[in-house]
Design a protein around this motif. Structure first.
Motif, mmCIF file in Angstrom:
data_model
loop_
_atom_site.group_PDB
_atom_site.id
_atom_site.type_symbol
_atom_site.label_atom_id
_atom_site.label_comp_id
_atom_site.label_asym_id
_atom_site.label_seq_id
_atom_site.Cartn_x
_atom_site.Cartn_y
_atom_site.Cartn_z
ATOM 1 N N LYS A 4 0.783 -1.285 0.200
ATOM 2 C CA LYS A 4 0.347 0.166 0.330
ATOM 3 C C LYS A 4 0.690 1.078 -0.166
ATOM 4 N N ILE A 17 1.265 6.978 -8.912
ATOM 5 C CA ILE A 17 0.317 5.385 -8.102
ATOM 6 C C ILE A 17 0.319 6.750 -7.297
ATOM 7 N N GLU A 21 -3.368 3.506 -2.850
ATOM 8 C CA GLU A 21 -3.252 3.002 -3.472
ATOM 9 C C GLU A 21 -2.811 1.310 -3.238
ATOM 10 N N THR A 22 -3.875 0.077 -3.676
ATOM 11 C CA THR A 22 -2.902 -0.931 -3.395
ATOM 12 C C THR A 22 -2.464 -2.082 -4.236
ATOM 13 N N GLU A 37 -3.427 -2.727 -12.141
ATOM 14 C CA GLU A 37 -4.191 -3.113 -12.583
ATOM 15 C C GLU A 37 -4.945 -3.459 -13.479
#
Length: 59
Positions: A4, A17, A21-22, A37
Motif C-alpha cells: 500500500k 500511483i 492504492e494497493t 490493475e
C-alpha cells in the motif's frame, strides 16, 4: 506480497500511483516489480519508493 502506498509517487516519470492504492508486488534486486490493475508490470527502483510503501500482506 501486497503493498500500500503511503504517499503519491511518480515512478520513473511514467506512472503515477496515488496515496492509499494497493498492488501486488515482488522484490527483484534493487527494484520492486508492481503489478498494475491492467496486469502490466512497473519496475520501480527501491530508491524512488523507499519509505512510501507499506507491506500489508506477505513478505
Amino acid at each position: 506480497m501486497k503493498v500500500k502506498f503511503l504517499e503519491n509517487v511518480n515512478i520513473s516519470d511514467k506512472v503515477t500511483i496515488f496515496k492509499g492504492e494497493t498492488f501486488e508486488a515482488r522484490e527483484d534486486g534493487d527494484f520492486i516489480m508492481i503489478r498494475m490493475e491492467d496486469d502490466s508490470t512497473v519496475k520501480a527502483p527501491k530508491s524512488e519508493i523507499k519509505g512510501i510503501l507499506e507491506v500489508i500482506e506477505g513478505e
